[in-house]
Design a protein around this motif. Sequence first.
Motif, PDB file in Angstrom:
ATOM      1  N   PRO A  96     -36.062 -91.942  88.948  1.00  0.00           N
ATOM      2  CA  PRO A  96     -37.254 -91.219  88.462  1.00  0.00           C
ATOM      3  C   PRO A  96     -37.695 -91.615  87.055  1.00  0.00           C
ATOM      4  N   LEU A  97     -36.763 -92.093  86.221  1.00  0.00           N
ATOM      5  CA  LEU A  97     -37.130 -92.474  84.851  1.00  0.00           C
ATOM      6  C   LEU A  97     -37.539 -93.937  84.730  1.00  0.00           C
ATOM      7  N   ALA A  98     -37.443 -94.688  85.797  1.00  0.00           N
ATOM      8  CA  ALA A  98     -37.780 -96.115  85.745  1.00  0.00           C
ATOM      9  C   ALA A  98     -39.242 -96.303  85.360  1.00  0.00           C
ATOM     10  N   GLY A  99     -39.492 -97.280  84.496  1.00  0.00           N
ATOM     11  CA  GLY A  99     -40.851 -97.578  84.083  1.00  0.00           C
ATOM     12  C   GLY A  99     -41.295 -96.868  82.831  1.00  0.00           C
ATOM     13  N   ARG A 100     -40.512 -95.897  82.347  1.00  0.00           N
ATOM     14  CA  ARG A 100     -40.879 -95.189  81.111  1.00  0.00           C
ATOM     15  C   ARG A 100     -40.690 -96.117  79.911  1.00  0.00           C
ATOM     16  N   LYS A 101     -41.599 -96.044  78.948  1.00  0.00           N
ATOM     17  CA  LYS A 101     -41.530 -96.893  77.770  1.00  0.00           C
ATOM     18  C   LYS A 101     -40.649 -96.305  76.678  1.00  0.00           C
ATOM     19  N   ARG A 102     -40.651 -94.988  76.541  1.00  0.00           N
ATOM     20  CA  ARG A 102     -39.861 -94.328  75.508  1.00  0.00           C
ATOM     21  C   ARG A 102     -39.118 -93.161  76.145  1.00  0.00           C
ATOM     22  N   LEU A 103     -37.863 -93.021  75.762  1.00  0.00           N
ATOM     23  CA  LEU A 103     -37.053 -91.916  76.281  1.00  0.00           C
ATOM     24  C   LEU A 103     -36.337 -91.228  75.127  1.00  0.00           C
ATOM     25  N   SER A 104     -36.258 -89.936  75.187  1.00  0.00           N
ATOM     26  CA  SER A 104     -35.491 -89.188  74.200  1.00  0.00           C
ATOM     27  C   SER A 104     -34.007 -89.266  74.558  1.00  0.00           C
ATOM     28  N   PRO A 105     -33.133 -89.491  73.553  1.00  0.00           N
ATOM     29  CA  PRO A 105     -31.694 -89.484  73.834  1.00  0.00           C
ATOM     30  C   PRO A 105     -31.223 -88.191  74.479  1.00  0.00           C
ATOM     31  N   LYS A 106     -32.006 -87.112  74.321  1.00  0.00           N
ATOM     32  CA  LYS A 106     -31.635 -85.831  74.940  1.00  0.00           C
ATOM     33  C   LYS A 106     -31.518 -85.959  76.452  1.00  0.00           C
ATOM     34  N   MET A 107     -32.247 -86.921  77.023  1.00  0.00           N
ATOM     35  CA  MET A 107     -32.230 -87.088  78.476  1.00  0.00           C
ATOM     36  C   MET A 107     -30.891 -87.611  78.987  1.00  0.00           C
TER      37      MET A 107
END
Length: 249
Positions: free
Chosen positions: A181-192
Amino acid sequence: MTDQSYQPPITALRAFVSVAKHLHFGSAAAELGVSQPSLSQALAGLEAGLGLRLVERTTRRVMLTAEGRRLLGSAIAVCDAVDDFLLDAAGDLDPLSGTLRLGLIPTIAPYILPRVLQGLAERRPALDLLVVEDQTDRLLGQLRDGALDAAVLALPAGAPGIGEIPMYAEDFVLALPQGHPLAGRKRLSPKMLEDLPLLLLDEGHCLRDQALEVCQLAGVSPDLRQTRAASLTTAVQCVEGGLGVTLIP
């Protein structure tokens, strides 16, 4: 007690360094182009002058004593300094000539070495490159002992007495299996990372420590799976196989 007025001959120091390198008197003598009796005599003279036993020799093996291990780095540094002095006197001093002992951590060695080695023999024919791949702590120990001239590590190494020159910077990216589900995201919060099954490298790899530091700074306790890898390639293959996710440069 060591006689403070004793000045060890460079031939004796070279004999000690070569024996420590090979742990074999025959190989050390061959490297230096001397006879074994001459080598043994030079080493014995060094030990007598210092009042210390540097090498233990039995019928089956050659070992460094605790004092030998402690003084080896200084002996290597002296021999290297004399070699540099002679090259400088001859007008041939080039930092990229002679033997260069380079250490690299396993997480980056497969990616950096091809670029370093490609065409090196043609560009630097006078350079004899020796490569040592090992984990950070052991590479730092070899730098301190003089067994390595330089090492490519993840910074900051935080080692007293060792200079650091940044070469490049990289972001961490989150490696995910296809269809995640997170594939393709450019920025992610380390909280994830809190709810993701995180695969890590083995103990001793600096990249493992850095991944855990990211989690700590974000205030999260990720789901640490038991699967552990010894290389980035293995970690990525585990991700592709659906065993979890991982942080990589």
